[in-house]
Design an enzyme around this catalytic site. Structure first.
Site, mmCIF file in Angstrom:
data_model
loop_
_atom_site.group_PDB
_atom_site.id
_atom_site.type_symbol
_atom_site.label_atom_id
_atom_site.label_comp_id
_atom_site.label_asym_id
_atom_site.label_seq_id
_atom_site.Cartn_x
_atom_site.Cartn_y
_atom_site.Cartn_z
ATOM 1 N N ASP A 115 32.893 49.079 50.765
ATOM 2 C CA ASP A 115 34.297 49.354 50.470
ATOM 3 C C ASP A 115 34.734 50.545 51.297
ATOM 4 O O ASP A 115 33.929 51.435 51.591
ATOM 5 C CB ASP A 115 34.492 49.662 48.979
ATOM 6 C CG ASP A 115 34.434 48.417 48.111
ATOM 7 O OD1 ASP A 115 34.667 47.309 48.635
ATOM 8 O OD2 ASP A 115 34.173 48.556 46.911
ATOM 9 N N ASP A 131 38.559 42.127 49.739
ATOM 10 C CA ASP A 131 39.217 42.298 48.442
ATOM 11 C C ASP A 131 40.719 42.054 48.572
ATOM 12 O O ASP A 131 41.344 41.480 47.678
ATOM 13 C CB ASP A 131 38.990 43.710 47.891
ATOM 14 C CG ASP A 131 37.537 43.999 47.570
ATOM 15 O OD1 ASP A 131 36.767 43.045 47.321
ATOM 16 O OD2 ASP A 131 37.174 45.193 47.559
#
Length: 153
Positions: A115, A131
């Protein structure tokens, strides 16, 4: 021809996700915050062993099962709807598949998801390109299905 366009688009989306993660891992130290667009977006390299917002951490077997189910259902509906003129439905399924594959590749290859995107203007979880695909894909799917129902299809 439509199948080829959809397949190439999915491959490009997954490649963009993986490339963004590659650069973050290569050039940003774990946990370091790098200002990208001042007061808007920063990049922060994190290793996420959970789902969104790091829930269910270290449950890789569960994510593998869920990913297979979601990807299987999305592929099924994409193939079933291939001839539809509903662009939004096809786009939503394509984004869901691409996002699912992007994060699945990370889980298989690394054991976690990379991330990196941190929105500076709001208190929100750090996320990645895949995402974003998933979130936009689900939103588009809801809109597409709502429009279909509204039109009586």
């Amino acid at each position: 021809m439509r199948k080829i366009v959809l397949a190439v688009t999915a491959l490009l989306l997954v490649a963009l996700d993986q490339l963004s993660k590659f650069f973050v891992v290569k050039y940003i130290r774990l946990g370091t915050i790098v200002e990208f667009i001042p007061n808007l977006v920063s990049l922060t390299y994190l290793r996420n062993t959970g789902a969104a917002f790091s829930i269910l951490e270290n449950q890789q077997w569960l994510f593998t099962v869920i990913t297979f189910i979601v990807l299987g259902v999305a592929f099924y509906y994409l193939i079933k709807q291939m001839q539809t003129q509903n662009f939004w439905l096809l786009a939503s399924l394509l984004l869901i598949i691409s996002g699912g594959l992007g994060n699945f590749i990370d889980r298989l290859r690394l054991g976690y998801v990379v991330d990196m995107i941190h929105l500076d203007f709001v208190d929100f979880a750090i996320f990645n390109v895949a995402d974003s695909y998933l979130s936009v894909g689900v939103a588009l799917l809801i809109i597409a299905l709502w429009k279909e129902e509204k039109n009586g299809n």
